[in-house]
Design an enzyme around this catalytic site. Structure first.
Site, short mmCIF file in Angstrom:
data_model
loop_
_atom_site.label_atom_id
_atom_site.label_comp_id
_atom_site.label_asym_id
_atom_site.label_seq_id
_atom_site.Cartn_x
_atom_site.Cartn_y
_atom_site.Cartn_z
N SER A 1 0.84 -1.21 0.01
CA SER A 1 -0.02 -0.21 -0.12
C SER A 1 0.95 1.15 -0.02
O SER A 1 0.38 2.44 0.16
CB SER A 1 -0.95 0.15 1.26
OG SER A 1 -0.04 -0.13 2.45
N THR B 1 -1.76 3.58 4.65
CA THR B 1 -0.83 4.81 4.51
C THR B 1 0.01 4.82 5.50
O THR B 1 -0.38 4.76 6.80
CB THR B 1 -1.82 6.17 4.40
OG1 THR B 1 -2.81 5.84 3.55
CG2 THR B 1 -0.92 7.31 4.11
N THR C 1 1.59 7.13 0.09
CA THR C 1 0.79 5.93 -0.11
C THR C 1 0.57 5.40 -1.60
O THR C 1 1.28 6.48 -2.23
CB THR C 1 -0.60 6.03 0.50
OG1 THR C 1 -1.23 4.91 0.22
CG2 THR C 1 -1.44 7.16 -0.43
N ARG D 1 -6.95 8.41 -10.02
CA ARG D 1 -7.69 8.80 -8.66
C ARG D 1 -6.46 9.27 -7.60
O ARG D 1 -5.43 8.88 -7.63
CB ARG D 1 -8.05 7.76 -8.14
CG ARG D 1 -8.88 7.54 -6.65
CD ARG D 1 -8.01 7.29 -5.70
NE ARG D 1 -8.71 7.25 -4.44
CZ ARG D 1 -8.17 6.94 -3.28
NH1 ARG D 1 -6.68 6.72 -3.11
NH2 ARG D 1 -8.61 6.93 -1.96
N VAL D 2 -6.75 10.28 -6.82
CA VAL D 2 -6.01 10.89 -5.94
C VAL D 2 -6.55 10.71 -4.79
O VAL D 2 -7.82 11.16 -4.45
CB VAL D 2 -5.66 12.26 -6.33
CG1 VAL D 2 -4.88 12.83 -5.16
CG2 VAL D 2 -4.53 12.28 -7.39
N GLY D 3 -5.80 10.16 -3.50
CA GLY D 3 -6.62 10.21 -2.33
C GLY D 3 -6.20 11.47 -1.15
O GLY D 3 -5.89 12.44 -1.92
N ASP D 4 -6.25 11.28 -0.02
CA ASP D 4 -5.98 12.31 0.94
C ASP D 4 -4.84 12.55 1.12
O ASP D 4 -4.23 13.65 1.46
CB ASP D 4 -6.73 11.86 2.07
CG ASP D 4 -6.41 10.66 2.83
OD1 ASP D 4 -6.15 9.56 1.96
OD2 ASP D 4 -6.23 10.48 3.99
N THR E 1 -5.22 7.86 7.72
CA THR E 1 -5.22 6.51 6.85
C THR E 1 -6.53 6.15 6.66
O THR E 1 -7.54 6.28 7.32
CB THR E 1 -4.18 5.36 7.55
OG1 THR E 1 -4.11 4.51 6.68
CG2 THR E 1 -4.85 5.23 8.90
N GLY E 2 -6.77 5.28 5.57
CA GLY E 2 -7.90 4.61 5.24
C GLY E 2 -8.62 5.25 4.07
O GLY E 2 -7.68 5.93 3.37
N GLY F 1 -9.40 7.86 1.60
CA GLY F 1 -9.04 9.27 1.43
C GLY F 1 -10.29 10.06 1.11
O GLY F 1 -10.21 11.13 1.51
N1 GLY Z 1 -5.68 7.32 2.60
C1 GLY Z 1 -4.93 6.84 1.48
C2 GLY Z 1 -6.04 6.84 0.10
O1 GLY Z 1 -7.07 6.93 0.49
O2 GLY Z 1 -5.44 7.03 -0.91
#
Ligand code: GLY
Length: 342
Positions: A85, A200, A218, A228-231, A251-252, A254
């Site tokens: 991850s 993450t 991450t 796609r972009v996360g948090d 984490t988790g 995003g």
């Molecule tokens: N927390 C990481 C993501 O959602 O990409």
């Protein structure tokens, strides 16, 4: 059960997991030149945070800067091919591209990030150079990659044979269902990770000069849509640091964190007087409140540390853990409290 009683011994490091000092003791102001033993100096998400913390501690223990410490810590899981991850060996998107998101921030609101970065192993170090060498905060996609190459980073294929195999397995159904972590894995003891978790590394550090910093990196959600972009690369979502108050990371899932400017929210709650654990809990409850039907089926966890060296976390689901290391290099892995216990 309070955090102190949750400490687990960190057998992999061979360090005593004797409890860190109680919160009351940790709440003492940080000394100008050296934080007292018992004050948390570095904290990071998940069990792979134990090894990351040790890399950070190697810098902090030499009176190094928290920014260097969090970068060094984040690079550890980025380079570990067992970790699917983060970084090299991360699971790819649905089209087979491993794309990385990362950010870094210091006490003075200097920050940088990269999103959807391909072919470069250490996204966190690229994020740091975005902060230090450009007038920008966030570079994405091929622009981020070109910038990394211009700074001397080497191009490499991040898709390892194991991740490629897992992707081909997934292609048989192409069913996208992000998994909630369901267990605390024995990563520190060297057991390979083979679960499709959505994890993450977020790492926060307090140096002997009283300066906070944070980093987050991450490969994001496995099998995500390309682009796609996360948090994690979004300042205020996956990471936030305010040198006068504290730092937070997440984490988790995003998307749920971005909707609520999660890490910024945690820091603002600490500004209002909440402890790190209370702030993380309130932010988790906010996430649940906004989108109860979605959020209750996924995992979001926050981890925070204040300027006094208190740390705490909270999660939607059971199974989130975080690693702490104090000024005596006492290390512990703490199972986080959560909204849903099972
Ligand atoms: N927390 C990481 C993501 O959602 O990409």
């Amino acid at each position: 059960m309070n955090d102190r009683r949750r400490f687990l011994k960190s057998a992999a490091l061979g360090t005593a997991a004797a409890a860190l000092s109680p919160l009351a003791e940790a709440a003492r102001p940080v000394a100008k030149t050296r934080a007292p033993a018992g004050v948390v100096r570095v904290v990071s998400t998940w069990d792979f945070g134990i090894a990351a913390n040790q890399a950070a501690w190697a810098i902090l223990s030499q009176d190094g800067h928290s920014l260097d410490a969090v970068e060094a810590g984040a690079r550890v899981p980025e380079a570990d091919i067992r970790n699917h991850s983060v970084g090299l060996g991360g699971y790819p998107d649905r089209d087979g591209h491993v794309t990385l998101d990362a950010s870094i921030m210091d006490s003075d609101a200097n920050c940088g990030g990269v999103a959807c970065l391909e072919d470069i192993e250490h996204a966190v170090s690229v994020a740091r150079l975005v902060m230090e060498k450009t007038p920008h905060v966030l570079l994405v996609g091929d622009g981020a990659r070109q910038f990394a190459l211009s700074q001397g980073f080497k191009q490499r294929n991040l898709l390892t044979p194991a991740a490629d195999k897992a992707w081909h397995e997934w292609l048989k159904t192409s069913h996208y269902q992000p998994e909630i972590n369901s267990e605390v894995r024995d990563y520190g003891a060297g057991v390979p990770i083979d679960k499709d978790n959505h994890d993450t590394i977020g790492i926060l550090a307090l140096d002997a000069h009283g300066k906070l910093a944070g980093a987050c990196t991450t490969s994001g959600a496995a099998w995500k849509l390309h682009g796609r972009v996360g948090d994690s690369p979004i300042i205020g979502a996956g990471l936030y640091v305010d040198g006068e108050i504290g730092a937070a990371t997440s984490t988790g899932m995003g998307e749920e964190v971005i909707r609520n400017a999660g890490s910024f929210l945690v820091v603002e709650l600490m500004r209002q007087g909440r402890s790190p654990t209370e702030a993380c809990k309130e932010a988790v409850l906010r996430v649940l409140h906004k989108h109860p039907s979605t959020a209750c089926k996924t995992q979001v966890a926050f981890l925070a540390m204040n300027k006094a060296g208190e740390a705490g976390g909270y999660a939607i689901q059971r199974g989130f853990s975080y690693a702490v290391c104090d000024a005596k290099n006492q290390s512990a892995l703490i199972p986080s409290a959560s909204v849903f216990p099972a």
